[in-house]
Design a protein around this motif. Structure first.
Motif, PDB file in Angstrom:
ATOM      1  N   TYR A  21       0.829  -1.217   0.000  1.00  0.00           N
ATOM      2  CA  TYR A  21       0.000   0.000   0.000  1.00  0.00           C
ATOM      3  C   TYR A  21       0.856   1.256   0.000  1.00  0.00           C
ATOM      4  O   TYR A  21       0.491   2.261  -0.639  1.00  0.00           O
ATOM      5  CB  TYR A  21      -0.936  -0.023   1.196  1.00  0.00           C
ATOM      6  CG  TYR A  21      -1.947  -1.144   1.128  1.00  0.00           C
ATOM      7  CD1 TYR A  21      -3.026  -1.080   0.257  1.00  0.00           C
ATOM      8  CD2 TYR A  21      -1.810  -2.290   1.915  1.00  0.00           C
ATOM      9  CE1 TYR A  21      -3.946  -2.110   0.174  1.00  0.00           C
ATOM     10  CE2 TYR A  21      -2.723  -3.323   1.831  1.00  0.00           C
ATOM     11  CZ  TYR A  21      -3.789  -3.235   0.960  1.00  0.00           C
ATOM     12  OH  TYR A  21      -4.699  -4.264   0.882  1.00  0.00           O
ATOM     13  N   THR A  23       3.839   1.451  -1.349  1.00  0.00           N
ATOM     14  CA  THR A  23       4.373   1.525  -2.707  1.00  0.00           C
ATOM     15  C   THR A  23       3.322   2.050  -3.671  1.00  0.00           C
ATOM     16  O   THR A  23       3.611   2.877  -4.549  1.00  0.00           O
ATOM     17  CB  THR A  23       4.854   0.138  -3.170  1.00  0.00           C
ATOM     18  OG1 THR A  23       5.867  -0.341  -2.277  1.00  0.00           O
ATOM     19  CG2 THR A  23       5.420   0.196  -4.580  1.00  0.00           C
ATOM     20  N   LEU A  24       2.090   1.580  -3.511  1.00  0.00           N
ATOM     21  CA  LEU A  24       0.994   2.081  -4.339  1.00  0.00           C
ATOM     22  C   LEU A  24       0.817   3.584  -4.143  1.00  0.00           C
ATOM     23  O   LEU A  24       0.603   4.332  -5.104  1.00  0.00           O
ATOM     24  CB  LEU A  24      -0.297   1.333  -3.986  1.00  0.00           C
ATOM     25  CG  LEU A  24      -1.551   1.737  -4.766  1.00  0.00           C
ATOM     26  CD1 LEU A  24      -1.406   1.389  -6.242  1.00  0.00           C
ATOM     27  CD2 LEU A  24      -2.780   1.036  -4.187  1.00  0.00           C
ATOM     28  N   TYR A 130       2.282   5.201 -14.416  1.00  0.00           N
ATOM     29  CA  TYR A 130       1.958   4.552 -13.154  1.00  0.00           C
ATOM     30  C   TYR A 130       0.530   4.902 -12.717  1.00  0.00           C
ATOM     31  O   TYR A 130      -0.255   4.021 -12.339  1.00  0.00           O
ATOM     32  CB  TYR A 130       2.929   5.000 -12.052  1.00  0.00           C
ATOM     33  CG  TYR A 130       4.362   4.583 -12.257  1.00  0.00           C
ATOM     34  CD1 TYR A 130       4.702   3.489 -13.055  1.00  0.00           C
ATOM     35  CD2 TYR A 130       5.404   5.282 -11.649  1.00  0.00           C
ATOM     36  CE1 TYR A 130       6.020   3.114 -13.234  1.00  0.00           C
ATOM     37  CE2 TYR A 130       6.726   4.910 -11.822  1.00  0.00           C
ATOM     38  CZ  TYR A 130       7.027   3.836 -12.608  1.00  0.00           C
ATOM     39  OH  TYR A 130       8.332   3.467 -12.776  1.00  0.00           O
ATOM     40  N   LEU A 134      -2.462   2.039 -12.721  1.00  0.00           N
ATOM     41  CA  LEU A 134      -2.884   1.524 -11.411  1.00  0.00           C
ATOM     42  C   LEU A 134      -4.289   1.977 -11.047  1.00  0.00           C
ATOM     43  O   LEU A 134      -5.062   1.199 -10.483  1.00  0.00           O
ATOM     44  CB  LEU A 134      -1.877   1.961 -10.345  1.00  0.00           C
ATOM     45  CG  LEU A 134      -0.483   1.336 -10.484  1.00  0.00           C
ATOM     46  CD1 LEU A 134       0.479   1.948  -9.486  1.00  0.00           C
ATOM     47  CD2 LEU A 134      -0.553  -0.181 -10.302  1.00  0.00           C
ATOM     48  N   LEU A 138      -7.186  -0.678 -10.423  1.00  0.00           N
ATOM     49  CA  LEU A 138      -7.742  -0.709  -9.070  1.00  0.00           C
ATOM     50  C   LEU A 138      -9.235  -0.402  -9.065  1.00  0.00           C
ATOM     51  O   LEU A 138     -10.014  -1.084  -8.387  1.00  0.00           O
ATOM     52  CB  LEU A 138      -6.990   0.286  -8.188  1.00  0.00           C
ATOM     53  CG  LEU A 138      -7.209   0.165  -6.678  1.00  0.00           C
ATOM     54  CD1 LEU A 138      -6.788  -1.213  -6.180  1.00  0.00           C
ATOM     55  CD2 LEU A 138      -6.446   1.258  -5.939  1.00  0.00           C
ATOM     56  N   THR A 191      -3.119  -6.090  -8.991  1.00  0.00           N
ATOM     57  CA  THR A 191      -2.748  -4.677  -9.048  1.00  0.00           C
ATOM     58  C   THR A 191      -1.699  -4.343  -8.006  1.00  0.00           C
ATOM     59  O   THR A 191      -0.740  -3.609  -8.279  1.00  0.00           O
ATOM     60  CB  THR A 191      -3.994  -3.800  -8.849  1.00  0.00           C
ATOM     61  OG1 THR A 191      -4.983  -4.135  -9.842  1.00  0.00           O
ATOM     62  CG2 THR A 191      -3.646  -2.323  -8.985  1.00  0.00           C
ATOM     63  N   LEU A 192      -1.851  -4.884  -6.798  1.00  0.00           N
ATOM     64  CA  LEU A 192      -0.870  -4.634  -5.743  1.00  0.00           C
ATOM     65  C   LEU A 192       0.470  -5.294  -6.072  1.00  0.00           C
ATOM     66  O   LEU A 192       1.538  -4.724  -5.793  1.00  0.00           O
ATOM     67  CB  LEU A 192      -1.402  -5.137  -4.405  1.00  0.00           C
ATOM     68  CG  LEU A 192      -2.630  -4.392  -3.866  1.00  0.00           C
ATOM     69  CD1 LEU A 192      -3.109  -5.026  -2.565  1.00  0.00           C
ATOM     70  CD2 LEU A 192      -2.305  -2.915  -3.643  1.00  0.00           C
ATOM     71  N   ALA A 195       2.110  -3.113  -8.515  1.00  0.00           N
ATOM     72  CA  ALA A 195       2.657  -1.939  -7.835  1.00  0.00           C
ATOM     73  C   ALA A 195       4.008  -2.254  -7.199  1.00  0.00           C
ATOM     74  O   ALA A 195       4.948  -1.452  -7.275  1.00  0.00           O
ATOM     75  CB  ALA A 195       1.671  -1.434  -6.781  1.00  0.00           C
TER      76      ALA A 195
END
Length: 213
Positions: A21, A23-24, A130, A134, A138, A191-192, A195
């Motif tokens: 999270y 990093t996201l 990015y 993402l 997400l 998705t994570l 990321a």
């Protein structure tokens, strides 16, 4: 001694990974930080070149290049805090030298100064990629996860949301809701994981352009 990178979490384990999270968050904020960094790099370079024929040009250029090195140090600490690049040390603020004049001269000749500028120019297009990638994945994943909940509320009369679509989907609403939910439960962890991989790439790029150039 550099620390080994943290192990990559399992497929669903990533949902409970704090690093995923953070990093996201870094990657989503990279759109804004990339725009600021790109603006600083282009504006500072343009001013330095434009004022080169004037006596004030040299102080402006040295101030701009010193600010670039300061931003490089801040970026590495920002990466380490959110992405977890423990193995990447922060670059020195100014090159080693005896006296300020020697260090400022080395600042201009140091390759790392110019690769840092390149990094900040690249940060904006990378931030756009990015952010759009993402956010699209997400939001799609969360929307798919919400379909079974909305379908259940629709069936119990709690909600009047219409989950209609193509005829073959509308003919099997329960199956459609389950399939959408499973797809969403797969897409969100993916998705994570993406990321985390993008965060490692960004750390690698920063380490080679900001530190080891």
């Amino acid at each position: 001694m550099s620390l080994p990178p943290p192990p990559h979490p399992g497929f669903f384990e990533v949902l409970s990974s704090r690093r995923a999270y953070t990093t996201l968050l870094y990657l989503l904020l990279s759109l804004a930080t990339g725009i600021l960094a790109f603006t600083y790099a282009v504006t500072g370079l343009s001013l330095s070149l434009g004022l080169a024929i004037l006596i004030i040009g040299l102080p402006v250029a040295l101030l701009f290049l010193s600010g670039t090195r300061l931003l490089a140090v801040a970026e590495m600490h920002w990466l380490k805090a959110l992405v977890g690049g423990e193995e990447a040390e922060a670059p020195p603020l100014l090159p080693v030298g005896e006296g300020w004049a020697a260090r400022l001269g080395a600042l201009v000749r140091d390759r790392r100064t110019w690769t840092s500028l390149l990094y900040f120019v690249l940060l904006m297009p990378l931030g756009v990629v990015y952010f759009t990638t993402l956010v699209s994945l997400l939001t799609t994943g969360l929307a798919l996860v919400a379909v079974p909940v909305l379908s259940l509320l629709h069936a119990t009369g709690t909600s009047s949301v219409d989950l209609g679509g193509p005829a073959w989907l509308a003919a099997h609403p329960s199956l459609t809701a389950v399939l959408c939910g499973l797809a969403g439960l797969t897409l969100v962890p993916l998705t994570l994981h993406l990321a985390l991989l993008l965060g490692r790439f960004q750390t690698w790029l920063a380490r080679h352009l900001l530190v080891r150039a």
